[in-house]
Design an enzyme around this catalytic site. Structure first.
Site, PDB file in Angstrom:
ATOM      1  N   SER A 149       0.925  -0.987  -0.133  1.00  0.00           N
ATOM      2  CA  SER A 149      -0.023   0.183   0.306  1.00  0.00           C
ATOM      3  C   SER A 149       0.515   1.760  -0.074  1.00  0.00           C
ATOM      4  O   SER A 149       1.691   1.678  -1.094  1.00  0.00           O
ATOM      5  CB  SER A 149      -0.910  -0.172   0.953  1.00  0.00           C
ATOM      6  N   ASP A 227     -10.081  -6.209  -4.035  1.00  0.00           N
ATOM      7  CA  ASP A 227      -9.185  -4.538  -3.161  1.00  0.00           C
ATOM      8  C   ASP A 227      -9.937  -3.521  -3.406  1.00  0.00           C
ATOM      9  O   ASP A 227     -10.872  -2.740  -3.840  1.00  0.00           O
ATOM     10  CB  ASP A 227      -8.018  -4.084  -3.742  1.00  0.00           C
ATOM     11  N   HIS A 259      -7.579  -5.668   0.174  1.00  0.00           N
ATOM     12  CA  HIS A 259      -6.851  -5.456   0.544  1.00  0.00           C
ATOM     13  C   HIS A 259      -5.221  -5.572   2.146  1.00  0.00           C
ATOM     14  O   HIS A 259      -4.009  -4.650   2.251  1.00  0.00           O
ATOM     15  CB  HIS A 259      -6.688  -3.708   1.043  1.00  0.00           C
TER      16      HIS A 259
END
Length: 280
Positions: A149, A227, A259
């Site tokens: 991320s 995600d 995610h």
């Protein structure tokens, strides 16, 4: 620079440790994790750096990724720093989960009140890497980098801004084009000022790859198809920029994965093996 061992736990034949030190770059104490596989007892080993995402500390990767199993299998050391300075009590640094504490974005801030302490880029390049090389049994210069991320964004920009420093780079669900997504726009505006000042492109992988000039580099981008933050991540923007600039890119979509660290833990072994091949 003095290191203090905070914790140590035996796992997969090696040791997962956490160290702390006083950071000159950030002006506060910082923690980072190091996994030493059993092979580290009698020889120098290559290093993989892991950069974590928004809201994380050094603990999330250590406790949730399962990477130690694969580091032990392949014989690599894994180092994972925290994601921002802590304990500074700068006004506004803890008002939101996506900015300030836990959200350093791996850049060097240029605006007050952030520019003195929010220097995660210099912390990693100028402080953490030398600290690891000087204090642990590592093969200096044999290092790769990966992240998740915001940390995937960090891994990509560190590799692109330092050609040849890292043997390979990979990213789970990275923020690929922060200049055009809400998370990035918020952070860049506060840390760097308005976009028209021309600083944003220096910290955006999609922009950096357009001017990359260094040894051949392949970007491994791993992305869950389910995600919940996919609209923030824009992996296709980065892949298109790579095509136009001749930089190799691999985009792997993982069907139905989101995610979370459940996703990271599922595929972390592939990434450790990928970096091991490049490091050897």
């Amino acid at each position: 620079m003095a290191l203090t061992e905070v914790s140590g736990n035996k796992t997969f034949g090696g040791w997962q440790k956490v160290f702390s030190h006083e950071s000159n770059q950030l002006g506060c104490p910082m923690k980072f994790g190091v996994y030493f596989p059993p092979q580290a007892e009698d020889r120098k080993l290559p290093v993989i750096y892991w950069l974590s995402g928004l809201t994380c500390s050094e603990a999330n990767f250590i406790e949730k990724s399962g990477a130690q199993r694969y580091a032990s299998q392949y014989g690599v050391i894994i180092v994972n720093p925290d994601t921002s300075p802590r304990g500074l009590n700068i006004p506004g640094d803890s008002d939101a989960w996506d900015f300030g504490v836990g959200a350093g974005f791996y850049l060097n801030a240029t605006r007050d009140p952030w520019k003195t302490n929010y220097r995660m880029y210099d912390y990693i390049i100028s402080e953490l890497l030398p600290l690891v090389n000087q204090n642990f049994n590592v093969l200096e210069g044999q290092q790769s980098i990966m992240g998740h991320s915001m940390g995937g964004h960090g891994a990509l920009i560190l590799a692109l801004k330092n050609p040849g420093l890292f043997k390979s780079v990979s990213a789970f669900a990275p923020i690929c084009n922060p200049s055009v997504c809400p998370w990035g726009i918020k952070a860049f505006t506060k840390y760097l000022g308005p976009q028209d000042e021309g600083q944003w492109s220096q910290w955006d992988a999609t922009e950096l790859v357009k001017t990359y000039n260094g040894p051949p580099l392949e970007l491994l981008i791993d992305q869950g198809s389910s995600d919940q933050f996919l609209s923030q991540l824009n992996p296709e923007n980065l892949v298109e920029a790579c095509k136009s600039s001749g930089v190799a890119a691999i985009l792997k979509y993982r069907d139905s994965y989101n995610h979370s660290y459940y996703y990271v833990a599922t595929f972390i072994g592939e990434h450790v093996e990928y970096h091991f091949r490049h490091l050897n």
